[in-house]
Design an enzyme around this catalytic site. Structure first.
Site, PDB file in Angstrom:
ATOM      1  N   ARG A 220      -6.887   9.066  -9.805  1.00  0.00           N
ATOM      2  CA  ARG A 220      -7.508   9.244  -8.494  1.00  0.00           C
ATOM      3  C   ARG A 220      -6.454   9.645  -7.444  1.00  0.00           C
ATOM      4  NH1 ARG A 220      -6.886   6.897  -3.123  1.00  0.00           N
ATOM      5  NH2 ARG A 220      -8.886   6.967  -2.069  1.00  0.00           N
TER       6      ARG A 220
ATOM      7  N   SER B 280       0.817  -1.227   0.000  1.00  0.00           N
ATOM      8  CA  SER B 280       0.000   0.000   0.000  1.00  0.00           C
ATOM      9  C   SER B 280       0.841   1.263   0.000  1.00  0.00           C
ATOM     10  CB  SER B 280      -0.898   0.050   1.228  1.00  0.00           C
ATOM     11  OG  SER B 280      -1.735  -1.054   1.293  1.00  0.00           O
TER      12      SER B 280
ATOM     13  N   THR C 160       1.365   6.828   0.761  1.00  0.00           N
ATOM     14  CA  THR C 160       0.513   5.724   0.294  1.00  0.00           C
ATOM     15  C   THR C 160       0.577   5.550  -1.220  1.00  0.00           C
ATOM     16  OG1 THR C 160      -1.746   4.851   0.389  1.00  0.00           O
ATOM     17  CG2 THR C 160      -1.528   7.187  -0.055  1.00  0.00           C
TER      18      THR C 160
ATOM     19  N   THR D 187      -1.357   1.802   4.424  1.00  0.00           N
ATOM     20  CA  THR D 187      -0.872   3.191   4.330  1.00  0.00           C
ATOM     21  C   THR D 187      -0.257   3.604   5.650  1.00  0.00           C
ATOM     22  OG1 THR D 187      -2.476   3.912   2.714  1.00  0.00           O
ATOM     23  CG2 THR D 187      -1.652   5.610   4.202  1.00  0.00           C
TER      24      THR D 187
ATOM     25  N   THR E 205      -6.011   6.864   7.910  1.00  0.00           N
ATOM     26  CA  THR E 205      -5.816   5.770   6.962  1.00  0.00           C
ATOM     27  C   THR E 205      -7.197   5.204   6.644  1.00  0.00           C
ATOM     28  OG1 THR E 205      -4.750   3.640   6.552  1.00  0.00           O
ATOM     29  CG2 THR E 205      -5.458   4.075   8.805  1.00  0.00           C
ATOM     30  N   GLY E 206      -7.284   4.488   5.533  1.00  0.00           N
ATOM     31  CA  GLY E 206      -8.569   3.920   5.152  1.00  0.00           C
ATOM     32  C   GLY E 206      -9.069   4.513   3.851  1.00  0.00           C
TER      33      GLY E 206
HETATM   34  C1  SD4 Z   1      -6.236   6.481   0.228  1.00  0.00           C
HETATM   35  N1  SD4 Z   1      -6.142   6.618   2.614  1.00  0.00           N
HETATM   36  O1  SD4 Z   1      -5.600   6.708  -0.780  1.00  0.00           O
HETATM   37  C2  SD4 Z   1      -5.525   6.012   1.472  1.00  0.00           C
HETATM   38  C3  SD4 Z   1      -5.547   4.534   1.486  1.00  0.00           C
HETATM   39  C4  SD4 Z   1      -5.129   3.898   2.761  1.00  0.00           C
HETATM   40  O2  SD4 Z   1      -4.291   2.107   3.851  1.00  0.00           O
HETATM   41  O3  SD4 Z   1      -5.107   4.469   3.823  1.00  0.00           O
HETATM   42  N2  SD4 Z   1      -4.766   2.670   2.728  1.00  0.00           N
HETATM   43  O4  SD4 Z   1      -7.472   6.570   0.269  1.00  0.00           O
END
Ligand code: SD4
Length: 329
Positions: free
Chosen positions: A215, A84, A205, A187, A238-239
């Site tokens: 994106r 990631s 990330t 991330t 994160t997420g």
């Molecule tokens: C994103 N927040 O690009 C990041 C992805 C992420 O662990 O946190 N992955 O949306």
């Protein structure tokens, strides 16, 4: 591949951090008698703790929080097994690895790169944007040219393992496929306070796997993926970035800490807000989580759902913790 089997696959490919022990979170993170704990490092996802250990080494030797977070997250960027972040990150729908990163320091300075390609350490490019330019964010081709001008090497970031994963996904694309799911994440967002009480943060990330080409997520957006205010503290995310961007969670947490909330209370407030504001927009299960740190060296963490963990270094020890979460399934 169905959503379920896609999940299984991503889960299997992120099991590399197995064998790590967790400690239950308790209120050990609240400072006793108003005392101050320094230095402290907190980062998202308990994969292998090496990023924290690197940051801790710098702080334990008297280094500052900016060097600590930059060097700490670079360990994750360089790790081909972390799918990631940086080198080895899973690509977008076109098989191209695109990277986002941001950094902030105690002087209130900020730097970020978005949609950066073929440069292994986006966090260091973000730091250069912060230190060498009057801008905050560079994107795409411009960010790459800037990095090359500063001596970064252009390299292929798609490892064979990630290419195979992408091909497998392409082969199994179906109508039910979607681009946002309850997948595993790695991330890294790292926050640190040094011996002088100065706070910095870094976030890096490769974003959501199989995302639409172009994106950009929350990670390079100051206030969404990361925010630092040295008068108060710092927060990072994160997420699924879309949910975080819609609510500027990291900025919100810092503002709530400014109003008197503890880092834990502020993280919980932001997760609840995020769930509320995204409830009519995103129907399927997703993960989003925050970590926070205040001037006293107190920390907090909270997630939308089960599965988020984080790493804390303080008092010479580095440990992993399972996060509390809002939606009990
Ligand atoms: C994103 N927040 O690009 C990041 C992805 C992420 O662990 O946190 N992955 O949306």
């Amino acid at each position: 591949m169905s959503l379920i089997s896609r999940r299984k696959f991503v889960y299997a490919s992120t099991l590399l951090g197995v064998g790590l022990k967790f400690i239950s979170p308790s209120n050990i993170f609240a400072s006793k008698n108003n005392s101050v704990i320094r230095p402290v490092v907190i980062s998202t996802w308990d994969r292998d703790r090496k990023p924290n250990l690197k940051a801790w080494e710098i702080l334990a030797n008297g280094g500052n929080s900016l060097d600590a977070v930059e060097q700490g997250v670079r360990v994750a960027e360089d790790d081909p097994e972390n799918n990631s972040v940086g080198y080895g990150g899973l690509p977008d729908e076109n098989g191209i690895v695109t990277l986002d990163a941001s950094i902030m320091d105690w002087k209130g300075r900020a730097g970020a790169v978005a949609f950066l390609q073929n440069i292994k350490n986006p966090i260091s490019v973000a730091r250069l944007v912060m230190e060498k330019t009057k801008h905050v964010m560079l994107a795409g081709e411009g960010a790459k040219r800037f990095a090359l001008a500063y001596g970064f090497k252009e390299e292929n970031l798609l490892t064979e393992k990630s290419r195979q994963a992408w091909i497998k996904w392409k082969e199994s694309l179906s109508k039910e496929d979607n681009w946002i799911g309850n997948e595993s994440h790695d991330t890294i967002t790292m926050l640190a306070i040094d011996k002088d009480g100065n706070i910095s943060g870094a976030c890096t990330t490769s974003g959501l796997r199989w995302k639409i080409h172009g994106r950009v997520g929350d990670s390079p957006i100051i206030g969404a993926g990361l925010y630092v205010d040295n008068d108060v503290g710092a927060a990072g995310a994160t997420g699924v970035g879309e949910t975080i961007m819609r609510t500027l969670g990291s900025f919100l947490i810092v503002e709530k800490m400014r109003e008197g909330m503890s880092p834990q209370e502020a993280c919980e407030f932001a997760v609840k807000r995020l769930i509320e504001k995204n409830k009519n927009i995103i129907k399927e299960p997703y993960q989003a989580a925050f970590i926070a740190l205040n001037k006293k060296g107190e920390i907090g963490a909270y997630a939308v759902r089960d599965g988020f963990d984080y790493v804390v270094s303080m008092n010479g020890e580095t440990n992993g913790y399972k996060s509390k979460f809002e939606i009990k399934e």
